[in-house]
Design a protein around this motif. Structure first.
Motif, mmCIF file in Angstrom:
data_model
loop_
_atom_site.group_PDB
_atom_site.id
_atom_site.type_symbol
_atom_site.label_atom_id
_atom_site.label_comp_id
_atom_site.label_asym_id
_atom_site.label_seq_id
_atom_site.Cartn_x
_atom_site.Cartn_y
_atom_site.Cartn_z
ATOM 1 N N ALA A 116 0.821 -1.213 0.000
ATOM 2 C CA ALA A 116 0.000 0.000 0.000
ATOM 3 C C ALA A 116 0.855 1.263 0.000
ATOM 4 C CB ALA A 116 -0.926 0.000 1.214
ATOM 5 N N GLY A 117 2.081 1.177 0.473
ATOM 6 C CA GLY A 117 2.897 2.373 0.631
ATOM 7 C C GLY A 117 3.803 2.732 -0.524
ATOM 8 N N GLU A 118 3.899 1.869 -1.518
ATOM 9 C CA GLU A 118 4.844 2.138 -2.614
ATOM 10 C C GLU A 118 4.401 1.405 -3.875
ATOM 11 O OE1 GLU A 118 9.591 1.407 -3.504
ATOM 12 O OE2 GLU A 118 8.842 1.283 -1.474
ATOM 13 N N VAL A 119 4.578 2.046 -5.004
ATOM 14 C CA VAL A 119 4.244 1.412 -6.282
ATOM 15 C C VAL A 119 5.354 0.403 -6.603
ATOM 16 C CG1 VAL A 119 3.893 1.769 -8.757
ATOM 17 C CG2 VAL A 119 3.000 3.434 -7.109
ATOM 18 N N ALA A 120 4.950 -0.856 -6.803
ATOM 19 C CA ALA A 120 5.904 -1.907 -7.183
ATOM 20 C C ALA A 120 5.899 -2.017 -8.704
ATOM 21 C CB ALA A 120 5.498 -3.236 -6.551
ATOM 22 N N LYS A 121 7.106 -2.144 -9.291
ATOM 23 C CA LYS A 121 7.231 -2.218 -10.752
ATOM 24 C C LYS A 121 8.155 -3.371 -11.109
ATOM 25 C CE LYS A 121 7.063 2.802 -11.095
ATOM 26 N NZ LYS A 121 7.798 3.993 -11.506
ATOM 27 N N GLN A 122 7.921 -3.926 -12.281
ATOM 28 C CA GLN A 122 8.795 -4.994 -12.753
ATOM 29 C C GLN A 122 8.784 -4.987 -14.283
ATOM 30 O OE1 GLN A 122 8.326 -8.603 -10.608
ATOM 31 N NE2 GLN A 122 9.354 -9.842 -12.139
ATOM 32 N N LEU A 123 9.912 -5.303 -14.864
ATOM 33 C CA LEU A 123 10.019 -5.427 -16.321
ATOM 34 C C LEU A 123 10.593 -6.800 -16.616
ATOM 35 C CD1 LEU A 123 10.025 -4.357 -19.242
ATOM 36 C CD2 LEU A 123 12.301 -3.441 -18.790
ATOM 37 N N ASN A 124 9.842 -7.607 -17.335
ATOM 38 C CA ASN A 124 10.306 -8.930 -17.753
ATOM 39 C C ASN A 124 10.269 -8.981 -19.271
ATOM 40 O OD1 ASN A 124 10.730 -9.913 -15.196
ATOM 41 N ND2 ASN A 124 8.721 -10.853 -15.027
ATOM 42 N N GLN A 125 11.186 -9.772 -19.819
ATOM 43 C CA GLN A 125 11.293 -9.835 -21.271
ATOM 44 C C GLN A 125 11.597 -11.263 -21.695
ATOM 45 O OE1 GLN A 125 13.430 -6.603 -23.103
ATOM 46 N NE2 GLN A 125 14.523 -8.050 -24.404
ATOM 47 N N ILE A 126 10.987 -11.660 -22.801
ATOM 48 C CA ILE A 126 11.328 -12.948 -23.404
ATOM 49 C C ILE A 126 11.794 -12.678 -24.829
ATOM 50 C CG2 ILE A 126 9.763 -14.353 -22.006
ATOM 51 C CD1 ILE A 126 7.798 -14.347 -24.367
ATOM 52 N N SER A 127 12.620 -13.564 -25.322
ATOM 53 C CA SER A 127 13.099 -13.451 -26.711
ATOM 54 C C SER A 127 12.641 -14.677 -27.476
ATOM 55 C CB SER A 127 14.622 -13.360 -26.743
ATOM 56 O OG SER A 127 15.030 -12.148 -26.175
ATOM 57 N N ARG A 128 12.185 -14.418 -28.682
ATOM 58 C CA ARG A 128 11.756 -15.504 -29.556
ATOM 59 C C ARG A 128 12.616 -15.460 -30.813
ATOM 60 N NH1 ARG A 128 5.536 -13.831 -29.287
ATOM 61 N NH2 ARG A 128 4.937 -14.804 -27.349
ATOM 62 N N ASP A 129 13.016 -16.642 -31.292
ATOM 63 C CA ASP A 129 13.811 -16.672 -32.522
ATOM 64 C C ASP A 129 12.944 -16.991 -33.740
ATOM 65 O OD1 ASP A 129 13.305 -19.287 -31.865
ATOM 66 O OD2 ASP A 129 15.397 -19.947 -31.958
ATOM 67 N N ARG A 130 11.699 -17.304 -33.524
ATOM 68 C CA ARG A 130 10.794 -17.562 -34.651
ATOM 69 C C ARG A 130 9.365 -17.174 -34.266
ATOM 70 N NH1 ARG A 130 12.350 -22.945 -33.058
ATOM 71 N NH2 ARG A 130 10.673 -23.850 -31.852
ATOM 72 N N ARG A 131 8.519 -17.159 -35.266
ATOM 73 C CA ARG A 131 7.115 -16.799 -35.072
ATOM 74 C C ARG A 131 6.420 -17.853 -34.217
ATOM 75 N NH1 ARG A 131 4.492 -13.013 -36.646
ATOM 76 N NH2 ARG A 131 2.275 -12.889 -36.976
ATOM 77 N N ARG A 132 5.559 -17.405 -33.332
ATOM 78 C CA ARG A 132 4.789 -18.282 -32.450
ATOM 79 C C ARG A 132 3.453 -18.583 -33.130
ATOM 80 N NH1 ARG A 132 1.003 -17.885 -28.287
ATOM 81 N NH2 ARG A 132 1.459 -19.205 -26.523
ATOM 82 N N LYS A 133 2.996 -19.819 -32.996
ATOM 83 C CA LYS A 133 1.696 -20.198 -33.587
ATOM 84 C C LYS A 133 0.577 -19.765 -32.642
ATOM 85 C CE LYS A 133 3.378 -24.215 -36.046
ATOM 86 N NZ LYS A 133 3.319 -25.664 -36.208
#
Length: 164
Positions: A116-133
């Motif tokens: 309640a006292g602070e905004v929590a933030k996170q950045l996550n990233q994934i890498s893809r080497d080809r198109r996803r179906k």
């Protein structure tokens, strides 16, 4: 002759005793002594309450989804660009007592702990080497009294991170 002075004295006493009594007032009470005041405390001004504002802008890539401050669980289907090769960045933030579960089925799942006292933030990233179906979906499930926001971006040509 001695009886007469005694009789006079007794008469005088009775005369005085018979006088109506008048109210007597006691002398005024002494003023109360001043007690020195406690030293003034220099309190810091109250901190403004944290605010969960608009979802952040991610600098790289194409913004695919932006959800400003909201509450409750949601499932979003991302645009087709999210299915392509490259980096997919997911940046949630939350405020309130509880958690925010973030799930991209079969690719990413994490929990953001919110207070309640602070905004929590996170950045996550994934890498893809080809198109996803198929379509890419993202599900957000808060617990407790949590408000949240979210930005999802896709960069088809992410910069290589130097090996360190």
């Amino acid at each position: 002759m001695h009886a007469r002075p005694r009789a006079l004295a007794a008469a005088a006493f009775l005369a005085v005793a018979a006088l109506p009594l008048t109210a007597c007032s006691s002398p005024a009470p002494a003023p109360a002594k001043a007690v020195p005041a406690a030293p003034a405390r220099h309190l810091a001004p109250p901190r403004p309450a944290p605010v969960l504002g608009a979802a952040p802008h991610l600098g790289e890539g194409q913004e695919l989804l932006r959800v400003d401050a909201t509450s409750g669980g949601r499932v979003y289907e991302l645009p087709a660009a999210a299915d392509g090769p490259g980096a997919l960045a997911v940046a949630p933030a939350c405020l309130g007592d509880g958690t925010l579960e973030v799930v991209l089925p079969h690719e990413m799942e994490f929990t953001l702990h919110c207070t309640a006292g602070e905004v929590a933030k996170q950045l996550n990233q994934i890498s893809r080497d080809r198109r996803r179906k198929g379509p890419t979906t993202i599900a957000l499930t808060p617990s407790g009294d949590v408000r949240w926001n979210l930005t999802v971006a896709h960069d088809p040509h992410p910069r290589a991170t130097p090996a360190g």
